[in-house]
Design an enzyme around this catalytic site. Structure first.
Site, PDB file in Angstrom:
ATOM      1  N   GLU A  38       0.859  -1.191   0.000  1.00 26.60           N
ATOM      2  CA  GLU A  38       0.000   0.000   0.000  1.00 26.60           C
ATOM      3  C   GLU A  38       0.886   1.229   0.000  1.00 26.60           C
ATOM      4  OE1 GLU A  38      -3.769   2.225   2.137  1.00 26.60           O
ATOM      5  OE2 GLU A  38      -3.425   0.089   2.483  1.00 26.60           O
ATOM      6  N   ASP A 112      -3.421  12.023  -2.542  1.00 31.01           N
ATOM      7  CA  ASP A 112      -3.547  13.475  -2.675  1.00 31.01           C
ATOM      8  C   ASP A 112      -3.883  13.788  -4.129  1.00 31.01           C
ATOM      9  OD1 ASP A 112      -3.114  16.281  -2.885  1.00 31.01           O
ATOM     10  OD2 ASP A 112      -1.752  16.185  -1.172  1.00 31.01           O
ATOM     11  N   THR A 186     -11.621   3.464   5.703  1.00 32.47           N
ATOM     12  CA  THR A 186     -10.585   4.338   6.240  1.00 32.47           C
ATOM     13  C   THR A 186     -11.226   5.618   6.759  1.00 32.47           C
ATOM     14  OG1 THR A 186     -10.145   5.647   4.251  1.00 32.47           O
ATOM     15  CG2 THR A 186      -9.069   3.491   4.396  1.00 32.47           C
TER      16      THR A 186
END
Length: 209
Positions: A38, A112, A186
């Site tokens: 990840e 992002d 998450t």
């Protein structure tokens, strides 16, 4: 915080990728059935729950921000997760040394978006990064991604589908708007939903070029 600093000092070395190996299969004490990476794990919830739910596999997480690293360490300690390794820096320095076909999948969850045009070069999905991921992911492996930003969604989809090494095996229209049940949540996903943003879920497949 003081507690996070102490956790990093005492436990990070236990989970860090070993310096003397550049083969992910050698990062773990057990013989992992599959190995996943990840990139940018944030608070670590997704990666930690994957590792907890699949102890037979090995998981590697990369995150340069120490607050996120300390959060993942806390989850690992609380849940006694042993099949996970951490790289607290830019993972590209590691990936370039890894052998071909060494990963069964890569997760990039809510990266992002870098929405401004002048920052497009900083986006995680670009030609060089995709070439590296295609080299590392085994045929049939997955590139799992999610985003709640319109610009990032379009950029991810366009960028990956331009690469002949990846396919997008969707079954029905709008499938990408529904989170697969097996994908752990998450904090960023929950925040997006609370604030009225709709995440998209992409599961690309590594195919023969």
């Amino acid at each position: 915080s003081k507690a996070a600093k102490q956790l990093l000092e005492k436990k990070l070395s236990v989970y860090t990728i070993p310096d003397n190996s550049h083969n992910p299969a050698e990062f773990f004490l057990h013989n992992p059935k599959k190995i996943f990476l990840e990139i940018g794990f944030g608070g670590g919830e997704h990666l930690a729950m994957e590792a907890k739910n699949h102890p037979e596999n090995g998981y590697i997480g990369a995150e340069p921000f120490l607050n996120g690293v300390s959060s993942l360490l806390r989850i690992c300690e609380d849940n006694r997760i042993k099949n996970l390794r951490i790289w607290p820096e830019d993972i590209r320095h590691q990936m370039s040394k890894w052998p071909n076909d060494c990963l069964d999948g890569v997760f990039i969850m809510f990266p992002d978006p870098w929405p401004k045009t002048r920052h497009a070069g900083r986006r995680i999905i670009n030609e060089d990064n995709l070439a590296q991921l295609a080299r590392l992911i085994k045929i049939g492996g997955q590139l799992r991604m999610a985003s709640d930003h319109p610009c990032a969604k379009n950029w991810i989809l366009a960028g990956v589908l331009e690469n002949p090494n990846f396919d997008w095996p969707v079954v029905y229209p709008g499938e990408w708007n529904i989170k697969p049940k097996s994908w752990p949540e998450t904090r960023y996903m929950r925040k997006a939903i609370v604030e009225g943003r709709k995440p998209a879920w992409f599961n690309f497949k590594r195919v023969v070029n």
